[in-house]
Design an enzyme around this catalytic site. Structure first.
Site, PDB file in Angstrom:
ATOM      1  N   HIS A  31      54.214 -36.232  49.725  1.00 33.91           N
ATOM      2  CA  HIS A  31      55.112 -36.579  48.619  1.00 33.91           C
ATOM      3  C   HIS A  31      55.117 -35.477  47.560  1.00 33.91           C
ATOM      4  O   HIS A  31      56.178 -35.079  47.064  1.00 33.91           O
ATOM      5  CB  HIS A  31      54.678 -37.898  47.980  1.00 33.91           C
ATOM      6  CG  HIS A  31      55.268 -39.115  48.623  1.00 33.91           C
ATOM      7  ND1 HIS A  31      56.616 -39.268  48.854  1.00 33.91           N
ATOM      8  CD2 HIS A  31      54.675 -40.258  49.072  1.00 33.91           C
ATOM      9  CE1 HIS A  31      56.835 -40.446  49.415  1.00 33.91           C
ATOM     10  NE2 HIS A  31      55.679 -41.054  49.576  1.00 33.91           N
ATOM     11  N   GLU A  66      60.238 -41.807  52.251  1.00 32.69           N
ATOM     12  CA  GLU A  66      58.990 -42.361  52.777  1.00 32.69           C
ATOM     13  C   GLU A  66      58.790 -41.980  54.240  1.00 32.69           C
ATOM     14  O   GLU A  66      57.683 -41.645  54.654  1.00 32.69           O
ATOM     15  CB  GLU A  66      58.991 -43.883  52.622  1.00 32.69           C
ATOM     16  CG  GLU A  66      58.831 -44.371  51.205  1.00 32.69           C
ATOM     17  CD  GLU A  66      57.508 -43.964  50.597  1.00 32.69           C
ATOM     18  OE1 GLU A  66      56.487 -44.015  51.312  1.00 32.69           O
ATOM     19  OE2 GLU A  66      57.492 -43.587  49.413  1.00 32.69           O
ATOM     20  N   HIS A  75      49.927 -38.563  53.681  1.00 32.21           N
ATOM     21  CA  HIS A  75      51.228 -39.092  53.259  1.00 32.21           C
ATOM     22  C   HIS A  75      51.454 -38.822  51.773  1.00 32.21           C
ATOM     23  O   HIS A  75      52.545 -38.391  51.365  1.00 32.21           O
ATOM     24  CB  HIS A  75      51.266 -40.595  53.547  1.00 32.21           C
ATOM     25  CG  HIS A  75      52.473 -41.295  53.013  1.00 32.21           C
ATOM     26  ND1 HIS A  75      53.580 -41.554  53.784  1.00 32.21           N
ATOM     27  CD2 HIS A  75      52.757 -41.796  51.778  1.00 32.21           C
ATOM     28  CE1 HIS A  75      54.483 -42.186  53.054  1.00 32.21           C
ATOM     29  NE2 HIS A  75      54.002 -42.345  51.832  1.00 32.21           N
ATOM     30  N   GLU A  76      50.430 -39.048  50.955  1.00 37.48           N
ATOM     31  CA  GLU A  76      50.566 -38.811  49.514  1.00 37.48           C
ATOM     32  C   GLU A  76      50.675 -37.321  49.202  1.00 37.48           C
ATOM     33  O   GLU A  76      51.445 -36.920  48.324  1.00 37.48           O
ATOM     34  CB  GLU A  76      49.371 -39.423  48.781  1.00 37.48           C
ATOM     35  CG  GLU A  76      49.236 -40.924  48.944  1.00 37.48           C
ATOM     36  CD  GLU A  76      50.487 -41.672  48.514  1.00 37.48           C
ATOM     37  OE1 GLU A  76      51.168 -41.220  47.581  1.00 37.48           O
ATOM     38  OE2 GLU A  76      50.796 -42.704  49.136  1.00 37.48           O
TER      39      GLU A  76
END
Length: 524
Positions: free
Chosen positions: A331, A392, A327-328
């Site tokens: 980003h 997100e 997930h990071e």
């Protein structure tokens, strides 16, 4: 796959998390991962026989019959490619998947290695930690896509300038005599087409500016607004990185710490398995583990990733950690920081125009302040926060795919957010409406990931990953929580019954004097 375990009674007001296997009463769970340039890490836990829900008596409880051993080793020396003709169905993120090396017959390497301490240990969470879990997000609420420092400085200056200009126009108009006001109105009526042409030209220039600064993401195919150049944003990212390093300089774990090595191993494996994804190989990924109870993790646009030990204590296995680190990574690769900065700058520019109009039209300063507050809240809750939730959700989607290509058990992603939701409900935390938050709610994230998991499982198969073990960890988590709640209700009921028994009136026995008995006998 592991999940929430060691939960005590709700009356104790404690929640415990730990890496453990989904086994019966006494099992061993070995999760090993390897990647180029990284040390091999194993998470090994022996689970004691279940003897109740007390911490001193057991480490975990589950319902799998028979013996079960789960070993997982990732091999980073996978070569070759597997073409995909369904790029649109796999979110346009890749056109090939690396496969297992033929030297290992494309089989999962099964072996035991030297164990290191686990990423999380069994421990009761303090009230402060409980509050942190309730507010947990994989990225800071307002730093998931950090706003450049320059824009943060310019924002109050722009607002002040708009207020001064708008208020100046109002004071000028109020000071005009009636005949002068009529002259101004007449001039406006005479030149209304010129004014309309001027405003139309301004609007056209704005539209041209907007579309000329759009860039299509090679991963998602979505257009995004970029107002800052890559070099400018790189410099701003370096400034932000230096600020974070200065803040955490006394809390950084050493590179020899087992927790640092474990996080580094998972990150290296994710990068190695997804090096064909556009943008991943171009970023220099650096991991920083901060010794802090804060339950958080975030990444800067330049690839500097900060993970807090409180975050590591909240995940229950390598698979959850793989998804959250993915997930990071998403980003950073998707450029969410630059995109968020561009959108914030655009909204601030439009807001400055509306703010000038508010202070020019409102007859009193008090009314202008009220309208300004309403305008700022509308901008925040109708544009800023929905846009943040959109980014997100996109990071969740791509992070799930990155974890799938790394052969993680992607079903763990849904279990993690179920854990977060369970903690909230366990402590009677009221659910905050999603529109008030910069992140999707835990429940909505669970539903969203569950819809994506079937597609991600297909990608996992295309990458020749080993089959996932049964049963589904999502089902096991539901069974575990159900059993825990039933046990908690029984325990609370027993406590209630005991309290009632303690409060029952006890008949007092009167002490009869011995002389009275003697006199009664002699008299008879």
């Amino acid at each position: 796959m592991s999940f929430i375990c060691g939960l005590q009674s709700a009356a104790r007001n404690h929640v415990f998390f730990r890496f453990n296997s989904l086994s019966n009463w006494r099992k061993c769970n070995t999760l090993a991962s390897t990647s180029r340039g990284c040390h091999q890490v194993q998470v090994n836990h022996i689970v004691n026989k279940y003897q109740g829900l007390g911490v001193n008596q057991c480490d975990r409880w589950s319902f799998l019959p028979g013996n079960f051993h789960f070993y997982s080793t990732f091999n980073n020396k996978r070569t070759g490619g597997l073409s995909s003709t369904k790029s649109k169905e796999i979110w346009r993120i890749t056109s090939k998947c690396t496969v297992w090396n033929d030297a290992f017959s494309r089989q999962l390497l099964i072996k035991e290695v030297t164990a290191v301490p686990s990423l999380s240990v069994l421990h009761p969470l303090s009230p402060a930690s409980i509050r942190a879990i309730r507010n947990f997000h994989t990225s800071p609420r307002f730093q998931a896509a950090p706003v450049p420092l320059l824009l943060m400085i310019l924002k109050p200056v722009q607002k002040l300038f708009a207020i001064i200009v708008g208020r100046g126009i109002r004071k000028w108009w109020q000071a005009l005599p009636p005949n002068k006001k009529e002259v101004v109105k007449e001039n406006i009526r005479k030149n209304k087409w010129k004014l309309f042409l001027g405003l139309s030209s301004f609007g056209l220039l704005f539209v041209v500016f907007y579309f000329t600064h759009l860039e299509v993401s090679p991963i998602t195919g979505r257009s995004k607004l970029l107002l800052l150049g890559k070099e400018q944003f790189r410099l701003l990212s370096e400034l932000e990185y230096e600020a974070w390093m200065e803040e955490f300089k006394n809390d950084m774990l050493t590179e020899k710490d087992a927790r640092y090595l474990a996080v580094k191993e998972v990150l290296c494996h994710l990068i190695e398995c997804n090096k064909d994804v556009p943008g991943i190989s171009q970023i220099n990924w650096v991991i920083h583990v901060v010794d802090s109870p804060i339950i958080n993790a975030f990444v800067l646009p330049n690839g500097q990733m900060f993970v807090f030990t409180g975050f590591l204590n909240s995940v229950t296995d390598i698979h959850q950690l793989s998804f959250l680190l993915g997930h990071e990574i998403a980003h950073a690769v998707l450029g969410h920081a630059a995109e968020k900065a561009g959108m914030v700058h655009l909204l601030d520019f439009l807001g400055m125009i509306f703010l000038t109009m508010i202070w020019a039209i409102c007859p009193r300063d008090s009314l202008a302040l009220l309208c300004q507050w309403i305008q700022s809240k509308l901008q925040e809750y109708m544009f800023n926060r929905p846009y943040s939730r959109k980014l997100e959700a996109e990071a969740d989607k791509i992070g799930l795919l990155l974890a799938a290509k790394a052969c993680a058990d992607i079903r763990a992603s849904s279990v993690f957010w179920q854990q977060m939701e369970f903690v909230d409900s366990l402590h009677g935390q009221p659910k905050m409406p999603e529109w008030l938050s910069t992140h999707p709610s835990h429940g909505n994230r669970v539903e969203y990931l569950d819809r994506l998991i079937p597609q991600a499982l297909k990608i996992r198969e295309m990458c020749n990953c080993p089959p996932l073990s049964n049963p589904d960890p999502r089902l096991l988590f539901k069974l575990s929580t159900k059993h825990f709640l039933e046990e908690s209700e029984k325990e609370d009921l027993n406590i209630t019954k005991k309290q009632k028994m303690d409060t029952l009136p006890i008949q007092k026995q009167e002490q009869i004097p011995l002389t009275y008995i003697v006199e009664k006998r002699t008299g008879s």
